[in-house]
Design a protein around this motif. Sequence first.
Motif, PDB file in Angstrom:
ATOM      1  N   HIS A  72       0.828  -1.194   0.000  1.00 17.38           N
ATOM      2  CA  HIS A  72       0.000   0.000   0.000  1.00 17.38           C
ATOM      3  C   HIS A  72       0.876   1.263   0.000  1.00 17.38           C
ATOM      4  CE1 HIS A  72      -4.009  -1.876   1.564  1.00 17.38           C
ATOM      5  NE2 HIS A  72      -3.475  -2.534   0.545  1.00 17.38           N
ATOM      6  N   GLU A  73       0.300   2.342  -0.536  1.00 16.87           N
ATOM      7  CA  GLU A  73       0.987   3.625  -0.568  1.00 16.87           C
ATOM      8  C   GLU A  73       0.887   4.321   0.787  1.00 16.87           C
ATOM      9  OE1 GLU A  73      -1.056   5.550  -3.775  1.00 16.87           O
ATOM     10  OE2 GLU A  73       0.520   5.014  -5.206  1.00 16.87           O
ATOM     11  N   TRP A  74       1.858   5.175   1.051  1.00  9.54           N
ATOM     12  CA  TRP A  74       1.846   5.934   2.294  1.00  9.54           C
ATOM     13  C   TRP A  74       2.637   7.219   2.076  1.00  9.54           C
ATOM     14  CZ3 TRP A  74       6.196   7.375   5.144  1.00  9.54           C
ATOM     15  CH2 TRP A  74       7.410   6.821   4.705  1.00  9.54           C
ATOM     16  N   GLY A  75       2.407   8.193   2.914  1.00  8.77           N
ATOM     17  CA  GLY A  75       3.310   9.317   3.060  1.00  8.77           C
ATOM     18  C   GLY A  75       3.289  10.397   2.008  1.00  8.77           C
ATOM     19  N   PRO A  76       2.416  11.419   2.127  1.00  5.22           N
ATOM     20  CA  PRO A  76       2.591  12.622   1.305  1.00  5.22           C
ATOM     21  C   PRO A  76       3.922  13.279   1.618  1.00  5.22           C
ATOM     22  CG  PRO A  76       0.447  12.606   2.400  1.00  5.22           C
ATOM     23  CD  PRO A  76       1.254  11.504   3.012  1.00  5.22           C
ATOM     24  N   ALA A  77       4.458  14.015   0.666  1.00  9.14           N
ATOM     25  CA  ALA A  77       5.765  14.658   0.843  1.00  9.14           C
ATOM     26  C   ALA A  77       5.798  15.480   2.127  1.00  9.14           C
ATOM     27  CB  ALA A  77       6.074  15.544  -0.356  1.00  9.14           C
ATOM     28  N   TRP A  78       6.858  15.292   2.887  1.00 13.51           N
ATOM     29  CA  TRP A  78       7.138  15.995   4.140  1.00 13.51           C
ATOM     30  C   TRP A  78       6.221  15.570   5.287  1.00 13.51           C
ATOM     31  CZ3 TRP A  78      11.700  17.598   3.634  1.00 13.51           C
ATOM     32  CH2 TRP A  78      12.154  18.228   2.483  1.00 13.51           C
ATOM     33  N   GLY A  79       5.441  14.506   5.082  1.00 15.37           N
ATOM     34  CA  GLY A  79       4.554  14.051   6.132  1.00 15.37           C
ATOM     35  C   GLY A  79       5.224  13.058   7.068  1.00 15.37           C
ATOM     36  N   THR A  80       4.472  12.639   8.076  1.00 16.31           N
ATOM     37  CA  THR A  80       4.924  11.631   9.028  1.00 16.31           C
ATOM     38  C   THR A  80       3.826  10.584   9.194  1.00 16.31           C
ATOM     39  OG1 THR A  80       6.323  13.170  10.266  1.00 16.31           O
ATOM     40  CG2 THR A  80       5.636  11.166  11.400  1.00 16.31           C
ATOM     41  N   ALA A 182      -0.542  13.751  -2.563  1.00 18.05           N
ATOM     42  CA  ALA A 182      -0.393  12.400  -3.102  1.00 18.05           C
ATOM     43  C   ALA A 182       0.677  11.630  -2.350  1.00 18.05           C
ATOM     44  CB  ALA A 182      -0.043  12.457  -4.581  1.00 18.05           C
ATOM     45  N   PRO A 183       0.445  10.344  -2.067  1.00 17.99           N
ATOM     46  CA  PRO A 183       1.484   9.539  -1.403  1.00 17.99           C
ATOM     47  C   PRO A 183       2.763   9.493  -2.242  1.00 17.99           C
ATOM     48  CG  PRO A 183      -0.626   8.402  -1.387  1.00 17.99           C
ATOM     49  CD  PRO A 183      -0.786   9.574  -2.297  1.00 17.99           C
ATOM     50  N   ALA A 184       3.892   9.560  -1.558  1.00 20.25           N
ATOM     51  CA  ALA A 184       5.179   9.573  -2.256  1.00 20.25           C
ATOM     52  C   ALA A 184       5.853   8.202  -2.276  1.00 20.25           C
ATOM     53  CB  ALA A 184       6.115  10.586  -1.590  1.00 20.25           C
ATOM     54  N   TYR A 185       5.398   7.268  -1.429  1.00 19.79           N
ATOM     55  CA  TYR A 185       6.086   5.984  -1.285  1.00 19.79           C
ATOM     56  C   TYR A 185       5.084   4.831  -1.189  1.00 19.79           C
ATOM     57  CZ  TYR A 185      10.123   8.932  -0.377  1.00 19.79           C
ATOM     58  OH  TYR A 185      11.104   9.855  -0.503  1.00 19.79           O
ATOM     59  N   ARG A 186       5.607   3.625  -1.391  1.00 15.16           N
ATOM     60  CA  ARG A 186       4.814   2.408  -1.262  1.00 15.16           C
ATOM     61  C   ARG A 186       5.610   1.418  -0.403  1.00 15.16           C
ATOM     62  NH1 ARG A 186       0.748   0.544  -4.427  1.00 15.16           N
ATOM     63  NH2 ARG A 186       1.276   2.063  -6.070  1.00 15.16           N
ATOM     64  N   LEU A 187       5.011   0.938   0.669  1.00 19.00           N
ATOM     65  CA  LEU A 187       5.675  -0.027   1.550  1.00 19.00           C
ATOM     66  C   LEU A 187       5.871  -1.343   0.795  1.00 19.00           C
ATOM     67  CD1 LEU A 187       6.693  -0.549   4.490  1.00 19.00           C
ATOM     68  CD2 LEU A 187       4.431  -1.545   4.917  1.00 19.00           C
ATOM     69  N   ARG A 188       7.124  -1.732   0.608  1.00 17.85           N
ATOM     70  CA  ARG A 188       7.416  -2.922  -0.192  1.00 17.85           C
ATOM     71  C   ARG A 188       7.651  -4.171   0.644  1.00 17.85           C
ATOM     72  NH1 ARG A 188      11.508   0.282  -3.288  1.00 17.85           N
ATOM     73  NH2 ARG A 188      10.439   1.265  -5.046  1.00 17.85           N
ATOM     74  N   ARG A 189       8.091  -3.990   1.885  1.00 20.97           N
ATOM     75  CA  ARG A 189       8.466  -5.173   2.658  1.00 20.97           C
ATOM     76  C   ARG A 189       8.384  -4.873   4.132  1.00 20.97           C
ATOM     77  NH1 ARG A 189      14.267  -8.472   2.055  1.00 20.97           N
ATOM     78  NH2 ARG A 189      13.579 -10.414   3.050  1.00 20.97           N
ATOM     79  N   ALA A 190       7.898  -5.842   4.906  1.00 20.05           N
ATOM     80  CA  ALA A 190       7.929  -5.803   6.363  1.00 20.05           C
ATOM     81  C   ALA A 190       7.710  -7.228   6.834  1.00 20.05           C
ATOM     82  CB  ALA A 190       6.869  -4.865   6.921  1.00 20.05           C
ATOM     83  N   GLU A 191       8.772  -7.904   7.277  1.00 20.88           N
ATOM     84  CA  GLU A 191       8.664  -9.308   7.670  1.00 20.88           C
ATOM     85  C   GLU A 191       9.828  -9.678   8.583  1.00 20.88           C
ATOM     86  OE1 GLU A 191       8.840 -11.671   4.137  1.00 20.88           O
ATOM     87  OE2 GLU A 191      10.482 -10.516   3.284  1.00 20.88           O
TER      88      GLU A 191
END
Length: 1015
Positions: A72-80, A182-191
């Motif tokens: 899923h996408e996350w994080g607009p620019a400069w966000g937290t 708009a989201p700037a990134y997409r979480l690719r991995r967490a395991e």
Amino acid sequence: MHSTTTRTQARVTRVVRDRIAPFVHRPVAEVGLQAWPVDGGQGEPVPAAHALGLRAAPGRETPDYRPFAVGHEWGPAWGTTWFRITGTVPAGLADGERAELVVDLGWEDHSVGFQCEGLVMTADGAVLKALNPRNRWVDLTAVAGPGESFELYLEAASNPLLLDVPPFRPVTGGEKETAGPAPAYRLRRAEICVLERELHELVLDLEVSAGVAAELSVDEPRHHRLLRAVDRALDEIDPEDLAASGARARTHLREVLARPAHATAHRATAVGHAHIDSAWLWPVRETARKVTRTVANTLSLMDEHDDFVYAMSSAQQFAWIEEHAPEVFARVVERVREGRFVPVGGMWVESDVTMPSGESLVRQILHGQRYMRERFGAYNRILWLPDSFGYSGALPQLARLGGFDSFLTQKISWNDTNDFPHHTFWWEGIDGTRLLTHFPPVDTYGAEVTPRELAHAVRNFRDKELSDHSLVPFGYGDGGGGPTREMLGRVERMADLEGVARVEQRRPDEFFADLHAETTSETPVWRGELALELHRATFTTQVAMKQGNRRSENLLREVEARAVRAMLAGAPYPYDELASLWQRVLLHQFHDILPGTSISWVHREARATYAAVEAEARALADAADAAVAAAEPAAVEPAAVEPATPTAEVRVDADARTVESADVSLRLDAGGAVVSWVDAATGREVVPAGARLGELRLLRDQPVLWDAWDVDRGARRTAQALDGPCEWEVVRSAGRAGLAVTRSFGRSVVRTSYALVPGRREVEVEVDVDWHESERLLTVGFPVDVAARTARFETQFGYVERAVHENTSWDWAQYETCAHRYVHVSEPGFGVAVVNDGSYGHEVAARDGGGVEVAASVVRAPHYPDPATDQGRHRKRWVLAVADDLGIVTETAARVNRVLAPVDSPVGLEVDEGVAVLDTVKAAEDRSGDVVVRLYEAAGGRARARLVPGPLLGADVSVRVVDLLEDDLGADLADDRSLVSGQGAVAVELRPFQVLTLRLSRTRAGDAPGAPRPH
């Protein structure tokens, strides 16, 4: 044979990238994910305690964690965005197996510190480590054993990628409001994964073996034996059984990696480091988080690597950790006590050191060193400034007086014209003070400790006949990240390895101690400034930074002198308020803020800071004046100043375009430039025949690479004089009168005024521009008929002299250089000073046909990193004064730059011979009530003067010479000639460009005259 080498190198790259590295972490379990985008992802950061539900932050929304999934996408620019990560460490781990949480926030595989980042902590707020493109793992053994569950929190900052390298592709986006939702990134991995240690170590074995081979000549047997071992190891790799085959592959490399270095191998002292810009492509608030992330990674590595040593500069960055992450700061203090976390630098920030005033550099050192001593028990000895844009010739004296005995930088390796001839040398300042200096020949402050880097350092080192060792700062910097376990793995392999420099992890002070011990009469000496032949536009870009800094540093000195008067009259001295104001100004002298090379967000906040500093400083000045008036009504009267003379004494003829006083006659041409300036006292025509003083020129300004940083020499060839139709007006104000011309060009409007003041051999020139150009540079020329061979450019507590010709490549490279308040050109018996109130970029060149021209850069319009740079209204002022005496020049510069109306000083200076300047009067930092006075010799000669305590201070005063830290001078700095008498009026003798700091104590009952007061 060369093709064999290339093939093996390519094979290593392919096998490591595609067949080994992706399997270093073996997935063993999934994790649960929840996310809370702060204020929809666009909010400013919240305290960790708030995000973890431990302590609510007033006015912030309640954390609302909702289910989230990889992909899923996350994080607009400069966000937290805060992620809650839960899971269970598998119970069936074999002995020695290590479970790690592996996360990919959506990184590009480059640009560490220039894109999204994360900080991982436990549910109770304990910081574990940070995540970035080269540091994607968290050791779970510290939080849960086999079969145990864990709950971690990840503060993820979606900072946009604003510097896409390689290749260099500038990307704009330096304002949160315009970046979009708009989201700037997409979480690719967490395991949860198991670290395959043999594969991890195999990658490092292959990188070092192949890397060393690549740096050796094909004629050396060692080269071929390394390649043979690498090929055999690669032959062993079986994708169907990586773990076992990886272990077998390492056996082929064991022997070649055990071969010791030659006895004469170069020695490299490796020091962990992360040069973190206090602002640049991110705002100041983000730097505080970057510092915490980097330090968390450093502390994590120290837990596993006993030899690891890390050096960190900038008191401000330590203070940010202390404020925002006290638990991390406590761990830093403990590691400092052990000697493995090493504070260096001793300045408040890694400041620009060309444009700040002399007193500003003193305060950088004073505030930085006091912080280091208060928190860590000692002053720093190494002045650590790896990335500032050139180094003033005043710095060696200030460094030595500030407690430093060594200096490190590498920025001069960026020179675009001349290669600096030394890496280890004595740097001699304009006053004759010497400072042992080292330029790491690895040519970076962010090494990754590769064989290629070390081979470059050995080949590049220019002082091999005198020394066999150099320093290698390693770790991702600029945007932070610091050293990694892979870097430390390479360090361990190359500690004693044939074919490469011998690498040892040591403290930087240990390195410099060796350097001091091996200096001889043959150690080279470089005298004067260390000018950077690059980034010349930093003296002009972002006009508001330059003017805000100049005004603030002058204002604070003026307020301090007033506050001392009030203190002597019985009022409390505003120690805390002044310290806060100074520290805010010092922060903004950082070498990407004051030079104008940060994103728009940074400069917008800086402009607001300068305005706030002025308002608060003026309030302190008013309070001090009121306190003096209440105690001594007569003492608050302004000092005697030259009364305003009626403007009738200046005759203005708009039709003839002339302006005249008893001292100066001006005549302007139809285009609004001065074609005649007659100095009545000498009868000299100052403007060369055919020249136009005050001519504005518009240049095409499109640097090859670094927009905000550089102005290329070729820009001068595109200059076009602004000489079209203009509107004229007569100007009269505050005892001055003259003519002003206004013209439009492009999308901009500029007004240039010329005014005279009776009784002064001066011409005042003011340029008021409403600027709306793109990739253009506006300059103004001041040609004068003076046969000068060199020009004096004011620097901190003195001046540097630069040629007006281009005889050598070193002269040729100085086409845009820094001057503080004045540029002075002279011939025997006659001189002209060009004094400014907030400009730095200047060029002085000999004119065809005689005389010289002083050109000042007015305003620029680069696109990157702030596309709105300098758009809007700006005013710059110059005073052109006929003056051969540098005492008059210095007095004029002080008058032009004064912010407040003058008042009587609590301490006076009567000069008997030469040029001595009383620069600063302040209260001692230890709050003892002592008064600290700083004076300097300004003309490069000898001076004799008498320091006279004013009525508020009284005659019963003991005086002693102190250093910049307000401590008694050490034996290596003591100079008995400076202070002739220690009671009452004090006679002082100053050497050329000497800075002298005196501490005045009012003698109390029971004190021995002249005895040091406790402090």
